[in-house]
Design a protein around this motif. Structure first.
Motif, PDB file in Angstrom:
ATOM      1  N   SER A 299       6.680  20.027  19.800  1.00 42.55           N
ATOM      2  CA  SER A 299       7.465  19.014  20.510  1.00 42.55           C
ATOM      3  C   SER A 299       7.636  17.776  19.654  1.00 42.55           C
ATOM      4  N   GLU A 300       6.681  17.562  18.730  1.00 45.20           N
ATOM      5  CA  GLU A 300       6.760  16.407  17.838  1.00 45.20           C
ATOM      6  C   GLU A 300       5.985  16.692  16.568  1.00 45.20           C
ATOM      7  N   ILE A 301       6.587  16.371  15.427  1.00 46.36           N
ATOM      8  CA  ILE A 301       5.907  16.482  14.139  1.00 46.36           C
ATOM      9  C   ILE A 301       5.616  15.075  13.658  1.00 46.36           C
ATOM     10  N   GLU A 302       4.349  14.790  13.410  1.00 48.55           N
ATOM     11  CA  GLU A 302       3.938  13.442  13.029  1.00 48.55           C
ATOM     12  C   GLU A 302       4.515  13.057  11.675  1.00 48.55           C
ATOM     13  N   ALA A 303       4.943  11.809  11.578  1.00 47.65           N
ATOM     14  CA  ALA A 303       5.483  11.281  10.324  1.00 47.65           C
ATOM     15  C   ALA A 303       4.695  10.051   9.908  1.00 47.65           C
ATOM     16  N   THR A 304       4.778   9.712   8.633  1.00 45.65           N
ATOM     17  CA  THR A 304       4.156   8.486   8.144  1.00 45.65           C
ATOM     18  C   THR A 304       4.987   7.291   8.591  1.00 45.65           C
ATOM     19  N   GLY A 305       4.471   6.093   8.312  1.00 43.87           N
ATOM     20  CA  GLY A 305       5.213   4.885   8.661  1.00 43.87           C
ATOM     21  C   GLY A 305       6.503   4.744   7.891  1.00 43.87           C
ATOM     22  N   THR A 306       6.663   5.522   6.827  1.00 41.49           N
ATOM     23  CA  THR A 306       7.892   5.466   6.036  1.00 41.49           C
ATOM     24  C   THR A 306       8.716   6.743   6.205  1.00 41.49           C
ATOM     25  N   TYR A 307       8.561   7.369   7.368  1.00 45.60           N
ATOM     26  CA  TYR A 307       9.416   8.471   7.784  1.00 45.60           C
ATOM     27  C   TYR A 307       9.338   9.700   6.874  1.00 45.60           C
ATOM     28  N   LYS A 308       8.150   9.964   6.357  1.00 43.97           N
ATOM     29  CA  LYS A 308       7.905  11.207   5.642  1.00 43.97           C
ATOM     30  C   LYS A 308       7.056  12.097   6.541  1.00 43.97           C
ATOM     31  N   LEU A 309       7.455  13.327   6.718  1.00 40.70           N
ATOM     32  CA  LEU A 309       6.739  14.229   7.607  1.00 40.70           C
ATOM     33  C   LEU A 309       5.408  14.639   7.004  1.00 40.70           C
ATOM     34  N   LYS A 310       4.362  14.610   7.833  1.00 36.68           N
ATOM     35  CA  LYS A 310       3.029  14.969   7.360  1.00 36.68           C
ATOM     36  C   LYS A 310       2.885  16.494   7.311  1.00 36.68           C
TER      37      LYS A 310
ATOM     38  N   TYR B 294       0.824  -1.210   0.000  1.00 33.16           N
ATOM     39  CA  TYR B 294       0.000   0.000   0.000  1.00 33.16           C
ATOM     40  C   TYR B 294       0.854   1.254   0.000  1.00 33.16           C
ATOM     41  N   THR B 295       0.461   2.197  -0.843  1.00 28.46           N
ATOM     42  CA  THR B 295       1.144   3.482  -0.833  1.00 28.46           C
ATOM     43  C   THR B 295       0.837   4.168   0.486  1.00 28.46           C
ATOM     44  N   SER B 296       1.799   4.858   1.015  1.00 23.54           N
ATOM     45  CA  SER B 296       1.635   5.485   2.333  1.00 23.54           C
ATOM     46  C   SER B 296       2.008   6.950   2.265  1.00 23.54           C
ATOM     47  N   GLY B 297       1.334   7.695   1.403  1.00 22.26           N
ATOM     48  CA  GLY B 297       1.619   9.115   1.249  1.00 22.26           C
ATOM     49  C   GLY B 297       1.160   9.913   2.445  1.00 22.26           C
ATOM     50  N   THR B 298       1.321  11.209   2.375  1.00 25.73           N
ATOM     51  CA  THR B 298       0.981  12.079   3.502  1.00 25.73           C
ATOM     52  C   THR B 298      -0.503  12.393   3.555  1.00 25.73           C
ATOM     53  N   THR B 299      -1.259  12.110   2.496  1.00 25.55           N
ATOM     54  CA  THR B 299      -2.694  12.402   2.492  1.00 25.55           C
ATOM     55  C   THR B 299      -3.449  11.246   1.871  1.00 25.55           C
TER      56      THR B 299
END
Length: 538
Positions: free
Chosen positions: A481-492, A186-191
């Motif tokens: 304090s934290e910027i959420e990232a995807t499961g593949t370490y791309k920042l949302k 599955y593609t795991s993009g930011t949106t």
């Protein structure tokens, strides 16, 4: 086609103890003690048990089965066993819940779900969203000694226990074609919701064999894999090389920046892998002895920013970096196999027929392919998004959607992110455009992950103003304090952009650029009101 792991090794690394299991065709060891705990050929035997079990359950070629499991050696054994009987395994992103998890199953024809015990509650809460929840079978992969009542409250079969009764001999041969489906990734993009990309047997083998020969890897390599196995990079690229060549893989449950070089050195890893922000995470770690004591000679990956490339290689002593650009659902890939700093790939300009890949025109707003009167794609020269140098190396100026206009100029979010991140010591940084009422374009806003007390805003302004044109300097700074990232370490980015800069609605402090004082000042509710009403002009 039979996929058999011969002479291959999978090693599981956990936070509690570095090495738990070494799977080879010869024997299984608990490393550190040398204690033999299983018979030779355990990977092949376990995959055979999986194949035989699902055959007995009535599953056959073409049936689709979802797998929701954390990184572990058994992960490969499960889909490998299913592939032997022609079943297609959907590798589910372990970060999904409820409707997004259900969407991943509903968008294909899943007949069964295999899940780890730790996902029991997540599966339970997602079941109401499944289209065929009553018809689907559930198999829980759990440790021995636990009763199923302790695991789930809905019907699920204890896969571990049932496999004990299965023969480990090869299953009856099933005719599996080279172009048959093997996996869904599955593609795991930011949106947006995940999309299932088909991985056929042919593509699986092509990815691994291409990686092996392009990088001149030999059978004695030790791969250090910290990436999620539901992702192409972690679950296919290295795994295929290991299966084909019989080399060794160090498998970690989850990436750890603080343990990366310690484990790489301890287990004599020769090849590593990165995606997204991983290289910056490693650069942001304090200097450790192990970062120069390892024997890692090569790193594969995508997303290494050009401004980090030389520093990363020099600090950690990595001789060769292979940057890859492609998409799981795409039909072509490009590779920078010669280590050209900042390049995402290479296309030979003198003999482009060797690899018939072309840049084609698309609508910049919709992303739809533009076609000529005959309905054919329109070739174009390297343009604003992807540029090519005279040697044929390709570089990103910006990815689609990662630019915005301010003061009549195009602002590159990548350029601003690099400037802000570097100025603050390689912290996580996301840049996006936000709207200001009655002002044309979008104002730049940077969300940075750093402790507030560690920022000197005057110094930050001085550093970014030296690297950026005036129109590109962020108007707003959000300190998180934290910027959420995807499961593949791309920042949302999209969620942050939607939240905007209203200090009353944000838990994070926001700061406003004060050009006269050459610094950033706290954005108060009064200042925000002045911006919204137009009292404060830009």
């Amino acid at each position: 086609m039979d996929l058999v792991m011969s002479k291959a090794a999978l090693i599981l690394v956990t936070s509690g103890s570095y090495l738990i299991l070494l799977f080879t065709s010869y024997e299984v060891f608990v490393l550190g003690t040398g204690k033999k705990i299983a018979a030779p050929g355990m990977v092949d035997e376990l995959s055979n048990k999986i194949a035989n079990f699902f055959l007995i359950q009535g599953y056959s070629k073409g049936d689709e089965i979802a797998l929701l499991l954390n990184n572990c050696p058994e992960y490969v054994c499960i889909w490998l066993g299913l592939a032997k009987i022609g079943c297609v395994t959907a590798l589910i992103n372990t970060n999904l819940k409820e409707d997004s998890l259900a969407h991943s199953l509903n968008c294909i024809n899943v007949k069964a779900l295999i899940f780890g015990r730790n996902f029991s509650h997540i599966v339970k809460t997602a079941v109401p969203f499944f289209n065929n929840s009553d018809e689907m079978e559930y198999f829980c992969f759990t440790e021995k000694g636990a009763s199923m009542e302790e695991v789930v409250s809905f019907p699920a079969k204890p896969l571990n226990f049932l496999l004990d009764e299965m023969p480990s001999t090869p299953p009856p041969k099933v005719k599996v074609g080279f172009n048959d489906k093997m996996l869904y990734i599955y593609t795991s993009g930011t949106t947006g919701l995940p999309k299932a990309a088909i991985i056929r047997h042919s593509r699986f083998l092509w990815i691994g064999i291409a990686a092996k020969y392009i990088s001149q890897l030999n059978d004695s390599e030790v791969f250090y894999n910290t990436l999620p196995m539901y992702h192409t990079a972690g679950g296919i690229l290295f795994v295929c090389v290991v299966l084909v060549s019989g080399s060794t893989m160090i498998l970690r449950k989850k990436f750890s920046a603080s343990n990366f070089w310690k484990e790489a050195a301890k287990h004599k890893a020769t090849v590593g892998q990165y995606i997204g922000e991983i290289c910056r995470y490693l650069l942001n770690q304090p200097v450790r002895e192990e970062e120069k004591q390892h024997c890692m000679k090569l790193m594969f990956g995508n997303g290494l920013r050009g401004h980090l490339w030389n520093e990363f290689q020099e600090r950690f002593g990595i001789k060769h970096i292979v940057e890859i650009y492609g998409a799981t659902e795409g039909n072509a890939n490009i590779v920078n196999m010669f280590g050209k700093v900042g390049a995402v790939g290479f296309l030979p300009r003198a003999c482009d027929r060797l690899y018939p890949v072309s840049l084609i025109k698309v609508d910049p707003e919709t992303g739809q392919v533009l076609r000529d009167k005959r309905g054919l794609c329109i070739r174009c020269q390297p343009g604003d998004i992807l540029v090519m140098d005279e040697d044929g190396y390709l570089y990103f100026v910006d990815r689609t959607g990662d630019t915005f206009r301010w003061r009549g100029e195009n602002v590159s979010t990548g350029e601003v992110e690099n400037a802000c991140s570097t100025a603050l010591g390689h912290v996580s940084c996301v840049v996006y455009g936000v709207e200001i009422p009655n002002v044309e374009g979008r104002a730049g806003m940077a969300a940075i992950q750093v402790k507030l007390e560690s920022i000197d805003f005057s110094e930050l302004y001085q550093k970014v103003s030296k690297r950026l044109p005036p129109y590109a300097i962020p108007i707003f700074i959000r300190v998180s304090s934290e910027i959420e990232a995807t499961g593949t370490y791309k920042l949302k980015k999209v969620a942050l952009q939607k939240e905007g800069y209203n200090p009353k609605k944000l838990s994070d402090p926001v700061f406003l650029l004060d050009v006269k004082q050459k610094t950033y000042i706290p954005l108060t509710e009064e200042l925000y009101s002045d911006i919204i009403t137009g009292k404060l002009r830009f």
